[in-house]
Design a protein around this motif. Structure first.
Motif, PDB file in Angstrom:
ATOM      1  N   GLU A  19      41.569  32.730  48.068  1.00 13.36           N
ATOM      2  CA  GLU A  19      40.987  33.782  48.895  1.00 13.36           C
ATOM      3  C   GLU A  19      41.357  35.148  48.362  1.00 13.36           C
ATOM      4  O   GLU A  19      42.482  35.363  47.899  1.00 13.36           O
ATOM      5  N   LEU A  24      35.983  34.726  47.792  1.00 14.39           N
ATOM      6  CA  LEU A  24      36.705  33.711  47.029  1.00 14.39           C
ATOM      7  C   LEU A  24      36.631  34.005  45.539  1.00 14.39           C
ATOM      8  O   LEU A  24      35.608  34.458  45.026  1.00 14.39           O
ATOM      9  N   SER A  41      35.081  36.478  54.995  1.00 12.26           N
ATOM     10  CA  SER A  41      35.926  35.416  55.551  1.00 12.26           C
ATOM     11  C   SER A  41      35.100  34.199  55.991  1.00 12.26           C
ATOM     12  O   SER A  41      35.625  33.316  56.663  1.00 12.26           O
ATOM     13  N   ASP A  44      36.573  29.547  53.220  1.00 17.67           N
ATOM     14  CA  ASP A  44      37.913  29.605  52.641  1.00 17.67           C
ATOM     15  C   ASP A  44      38.048  28.416  51.691  1.00 17.67           C
ATOM     16  O   ASP A  44      37.169  27.539  51.644  1.00 17.67           O
TER      17      ASP A  44
END
Length: 91
Positions: A19, A24, A41, A44
C-alpha cells in the motif's frame, strides 16, 4: 451499479504489492519493474489473495465506501492491464 466481473486475482510468482498513499505499488522481479495502481484505499494487498472478486470486495466495503461506476470501470481496466503485463493472474 452494474454487474461486475466475478474474476478473482492473485499475484504472479515473483510479484509483490504494498500500500502507498495513492493506492498500490507492485514490484515484479521479472524485469524488474514497478507498476502503480491508483485506487486510493479501494483495494489493499489482501485483495490479491484471490478470495474475493472485485464485486464481492466492493460489496463487502458497505454502502459508505461504494465507488462510482466510472471508478469501477477504470479499476477493472487497470486490473486487466496488470494481468496482461503478468503481474497478476486470474484464479
Amino acid at each position: 451499479m452494474t454487474a461486475l466481473s466475478e474474476t478473482r486475482y492473485r499475484l504472479s510468482s515473483g510479484a509483490q504489492v504494498r500500500e502507498e498513499d495513492f493506492g498500490l505499488l507492485f514490484y515484479a522481479m521479472k524485469g524488474p519493474r514497478l507498476f502503480f495502481l491508483s485506487c486510493g484505499s479501494l483495494l489493499d494487498p489482501s485483495f490479491f489473495q484471490g478470495e474475493m472478486s472485485l464485486d464481492q470486495w466492493i460489496k463487502a466495503r458497505g454502502k459508505a465506501g461504494l465507488p462510482s461506476e466510472k471508478a469501477i470501470k477504470a479499476l477493472e481496466g487497470s486490473l486487466s492491464q496488470l494481468k496482461e503485463k503478468g503481474v497478476i493472474f486470474e484464479c
